[in-house]
Design a protein around this motif. Structure first.
Motif, PDB file in Angstrom:
ATOM      1  N   TRP A   1      17.253 -49.690 -30.699  1.00  0.00           N
ATOM      2  CA  TRP A   1      17.927 -48.401 -31.027  1.00  0.00           C
ATOM      3  C   TRP A   1      17.611 -47.348 -30.101  1.00  0.00           C
ATOM      4  O   TRP A   1      16.406 -47.342 -29.696  1.00  0.00           O
ATOM      5  CB  TRP A   1      17.565 -47.858 -32.384  1.00  0.00           C
ATOM      6  CG  TRP A   1      17.943 -48.813 -33.576  1.00  0.00           C
ATOM      7  CD1 TRP A   1      17.081 -50.242 -33.791  1.00  0.00           C
ATOM      8  CD2 TRP A   1      18.675 -48.376 -34.610  1.00  0.00           C
ATOM      9  NE1 TRP A   1      17.810 -50.446 -34.961  1.00  0.00           N
ATOM     10  CE2 TRP A   1      18.840 -49.731 -35.508  1.00  0.00           C
ATOM     11  CE3 TRP A   1      19.626 -47.520 -34.889  1.00  0.00           C
ATOM     12  CZ2 TRP A   1      19.593 -49.556 -36.539  1.00  0.00           C
ATOM     13  CZ3 TRP A   1      20.371 -47.481 -35.561  1.00  0.00           C
ATOM     14  CH2 TRP A   1      20.302 -48.715 -36.662  1.00  0.00           C
ATOM     15  N   SER A   2      18.811 -46.469 -29.494  1.00  0.00           N
ATOM     16  CA  SER A   2      18.310 -45.597 -28.646  1.00  0.00           C
ATOM     17  C   SER A   2      18.593 -44.254 -29.459  1.00  0.00           C
ATOM     18  O   SER A   2      19.184 -44.114 -30.642  1.00  0.00           O
ATOM     19  CB  SER A   2      19.091 -45.536 -27.327  1.00  0.00           C
ATOM     20  OG  SER A   2      20.509 -45.228 -27.871  1.00  0.00           O
ATOM     21  N   ILE A   3      17.561 -43.421 -28.904  1.00  0.00           N
ATOM     22  CA  ILE A   3      17.477 -42.071 -29.903  1.00  0.00           C
ATOM     23  C   ILE A   3      17.704 -40.787 -28.993  1.00  0.00           C
ATOM     24  O   ILE A   3      16.933 -40.901 -27.830  1.00  0.00           O
ATOM     25  CB  ILE A   3      16.182 -41.845 -30.527  1.00  0.00           C
ATOM     26  CG1 ILE A   3      16.296 -42.841 -31.634  1.00  0.00           C
ATOM     27  CG2 ILE A   3      16.197 -40.435 -31.261  1.00  0.00           C
ATOM     28  CD1 ILE A   3      14.912 -42.896 -32.520  1.00  0.00           C
TER      29      ILE A   3
ATOM     30  N   ARG B   1      16.907 -35.662 -24.290  1.00  0.00           N
ATOM     31  CA  ARG B   1      15.522 -36.222 -24.636  1.00  0.00           C
ATOM     32  C   ARG B   1      15.790 -37.624 -25.287  1.00  0.00           C
ATOM     33  O   ARG B   1      16.584 -37.491 -26.388  1.00  0.00           O
ATOM     34  CB  ARG B   1      14.764 -35.144 -25.665  1.00  0.00           C
ATOM     35  CG  ARG B   1      13.350 -35.851 -25.903  1.00  0.00           C
ATOM     36  CD  ARG B   1      12.420 -34.356 -26.113  1.00  0.00           C
ATOM     37  NE  ARG B   1      11.078 -34.988 -26.249  1.00  0.00           N
ATOM     38  CZ  ARG B   1      10.300 -35.289 -25.318  1.00  0.00           C
ATOM     39  NH1 ARG B   1      10.639 -35.350 -24.205  1.00  0.00           N
ATOM     40  NH2 ARG B   1       9.064 -35.434 -25.910  1.00  0.00           N
ATOM     41  N   TYR B   2      15.509 -38.603 -24.674  1.00  0.00           N
ATOM     42  CA  TYR B   2      16.173 -40.045 -24.988  1.00  0.00           C
ATOM     43  C   TYR B   2      14.946 -41.058 -24.750  1.00  0.00           C
ATOM     44  O   TYR B   2      14.128 -40.895 -23.991  1.00  0.00           O
ATOM     45  CB  TYR B   2      17.080 -40.295 -23.812  1.00  0.00           C
ATOM     46  CG  TYR B   2      17.659 -41.635 -23.934  1.00  0.00           C
ATOM     47  CD1 TYR B   2      18.741 -41.801 -24.886  1.00  0.00           C
ATOM     48  CD2 TYR B   2      17.256 -42.839 -23.450  1.00  0.00           C
ATOM     49  CE1 TYR B   2      19.217 -43.219 -24.837  1.00  0.00           C
ATOM     50  CE2 TYR B   2      17.787 -43.998 -23.292  1.00  0.00           C
ATOM     51  CZ  TYR B   2      18.897 -44.145 -24.189  1.00  0.00           C
ATOM     52  OH  TYR B   2      19.442 -45.507 -24.389  1.00  0.00           O
ATOM     53  N   GLY B   3      14.995 -42.195 -25.818  1.00  0.00           N
ATOM     54  CA  GLY B   3      14.226 -42.941 -25.682  1.00  0.00           C
ATOM     55  C   GLY B   3      14.773 -44.346 -26.526  1.00  0.00           C
ATOM     56  O   GLY B   3      15.751 -44.321 -27.097  1.00  0.00           O
TER      57      GLY B   3
ATOM     58  N   TRP C   1      12.218 -40.110 -33.588  1.00  0.00           N
ATOM     59  CA  TRP C   1      11.528 -40.879 -32.813  1.00  0.00           C
ATOM     60  C   TRP C   1      10.044 -41.135 -33.655  1.00  0.00           C
ATOM     61  O   TRP C   1      10.021 -42.301 -33.921  1.00  0.00           O
ATOM     62  CB  TRP C   1      11.103 -40.235 -31.610  1.00  0.00           C
ATOM     63  CG  TRP C   1      10.370 -41.017 -30.658  1.00  0.00           C
ATOM     64  CD1 TRP C   1       8.841 -41.273 -30.483  1.00  0.00           C
ATOM     65  CD2 TRP C   1      10.755 -42.409 -29.520  1.00  0.00           C
ATOM     66  NE1 TRP C   1       8.432 -42.372 -29.620  1.00  0.00           N
ATOM     67  CE2 TRP C   1       9.670 -42.715 -29.107  1.00  0.00           C
ATOM     68  CE3 TRP C   1      11.946 -42.593 -29.396  1.00  0.00           C
ATOM     69  CZ2 TRP C   1       9.696 -43.876 -28.335  1.00  0.00           C
ATOM     70  CZ3 TRP C   1      12.048 -43.590 -28.464  1.00  0.00           C
ATOM     71  CH2 TRP C   1      10.765 -44.245 -27.908  1.00  0.00           C
ATOM     72  N   ASN C   2       9.338 -39.990 -33.930  1.00  0.00           N
ATOM     73  CA  ASN C   2       8.288 -40.339 -34.678  1.00  0.00           C
ATOM     74  C   ASN C   2       8.407 -41.039 -35.823  1.00  0.00           C
ATOM     75  O   ASN C   2       7.421 -41.870 -36.384  1.00  0.00           O
ATOM     76  CB  ASN C   2       7.503 -38.626 -34.916  1.00  0.00           C
ATOM     77  CG  ASN C   2       6.878 -38.261 -33.415  1.00  0.00           C
ATOM     78  OD1 ASN C   2       6.659 -38.831 -32.386  1.00  0.00           O
ATOM     79  ND2 ASN C   2       6.900 -36.985 -33.406  1.00  0.00           N
ATOM     80  N   ARG C   3       9.481 -40.544 -36.672  1.00  0.00           N
ATOM     81  CA  ARG C   3       9.454 -41.353 -38.008  1.00  0.00           C
ATOM     82  C   ARG C   3       9.795 -42.836 -37.737  1.00  0.00           C
ATOM     83  O   ARG C   3       9.508 -43.404 -38.538  1.00  0.00           O
ATOM     84  CB  ARG C   3      10.923 -40.736 -38.741  1.00  0.00           C
ATOM     85  CG  ARG C   3      11.098 -41.218 -40.151  1.00  0.00           C
ATOM     86  CD  ARG C   3      12.068 -40.450 -40.834  1.00  0.00           C
ATOM     87  NE  ARG C   3      13.600 -40.708 -40.060  1.00  0.00           N
ATOM     88  CZ  ARG C   3      14.526 -39.986 -40.544  1.00  0.00           C
ATOM     89  NH1 ARG C   3      14.337 -39.146 -41.590  1.00  0.00           N
ATOM     90  NH2 ARG C   3      15.559 -39.986 -39.760  1.00  0.00           N
TER      91      ARG C   3
ATOM     92  N   GLN D   1      22.604 -40.185 -31.672  1.00  0.00           N
ATOM     93  CA  GLN D   1      22.531 -38.746 -31.282  1.00  0.00           C
ATOM     94  C   GLN D   1      22.101 -37.964 -32.439  1.00  0.00           C
ATOM     95  O   GLN D   1      23.004 -37.877 -33.530  1.00  0.00           O
ATOM     96  CB  GLN D   1      23.902 -38.592 -30.760  1.00  0.00           C
ATOM     97  CG  GLN D   1      23.939 -37.360 -29.722  1.00  0.00           C
ATOM     98  CD  GLN D   1      23.027 -37.299 -28.537  1.00  0.00           C
ATOM     99  OE1 GLN D   1      23.014 -38.330 -27.863  1.00  0.00           O
ATOM    100  NE2 GLN D   1      22.736 -36.276 -27.873  1.00  0.00           N
ATOM    101  N   VAL D   2      21.306 -37.230 -32.285  1.00  0.00           N
ATOM    102  CA  VAL D   2      20.479 -36.468 -33.145  1.00  0.00           C
ATOM    103  C   VAL D   2      20.145 -35.052 -33.020  1.00  0.00           C
ATOM    104  O   VAL D   2      20.265 -34.665 -31.724  1.00  0.00           O
ATOM    105  CB  VAL D   2      19.200 -37.269 -33.866  1.00  0.00           C
ATOM    106  CG1 VAL D   2      19.483 -38.782 -34.227  1.00  0.00           C
ATOM    107  CG2 VAL D   2      18.209 -37.326 -32.684  1.00  0.00           C
ATOM    108  N   ASP D   3      19.747 -34.309 -34.102  1.00  0.00           N
ATOM    109  CA  ASP D   3      19.450 -32.958 -33.627  1.00  0.00           C
ATOM    110  C   ASP D   3      18.119 -32.845 -33.162  1.00  0.00           C
ATOM    111  O   ASP D   3      17.841 -31.507 -32.415  1.00  0.00           O
ATOM    112  CB  ASP D   3      19.566 -32.158 -35.008  1.00  0.00           C
ATOM    113  CG  ASP D   3      18.707 -32.658 -36.066  1.00  0.00           C
ATOM    114  OD1 ASP D   3      18.369 -33.786 -35.948  1.00  0.00           O
ATOM    115  OD2 ASP D   3      18.537 -32.088 -37.072  1.00  0.00           O
TER     116      ASP D   3
END
Length: 138
Positions: free
Chosen positions: A130-132, A118-120, A96-98, A88-90
């Motif tokens: 890994w889910s982000i 916003r999740y994937g 995701w791109n990284r 769970q990120v800012d």
């Protein structure tokens, strides 16, 4: 108790990943590139080549990992693989791109979800999912 073991926090749950094919060091490098991991320490096994234990921080949380030791547990293929590690990120797009740039494979595309995130999901080169997620920007 060694310095690496002292750094793992007490309480909560800490994921501990077993990496096959002697690639735990490669996994650490991937997690640094993909998720901005910070390596806290590592210990080699008596054979001097396999990683017996490592501790990294990802997004402020501990993750432990080690190389596979099939002589003790039968190898990763014999272990259940039904775990998804959630971040769970800012800023989901930046994380995701990284991860994708570092070599993660898209499993579930990043998109705005009905629950407000916003999740994937991505799969790392070592087979871990890994889910982000982050709140959908206003």
């Amino acid at each position: 108790m060694n310095d690496v073991a002292k750094q793992v926090p007490t309480g909560g749950v800490t994921p501990h990943l077993t990496i096959g094919d002697g690639k735990a060091s490669d996994a650490i490098a991937f997690y640094v590139a993909a998720f901005g991991a910070e390596e806290r320490g590592r210990m080699l096994a008596d054979d001097g080549s396999r990683l017996m234990h490592a501790h990294i921080l990802i997004n402020g949380s501990s993750v432990m990992l080690n190389d596979d030791f099939p002589e003790y547990n039968g190898g990763p293929a014999s272990l259940p693989a039904s775990v998804t590690l959630h971040l769970q990120v800012d800023n989901a797009d930046a994380w995701w791109n990284r991860a994708v740039a570092a070599g993660a494979i898209i499993r579930f595309p990043l998109d705005n979800q009905f629950w407000g995130d916003r999740y994937g999901q991505v799969t790392d080169p070592f087979g871990h999912v890994w889910s982000i997620g982050a709140p959908i920007p206003a």
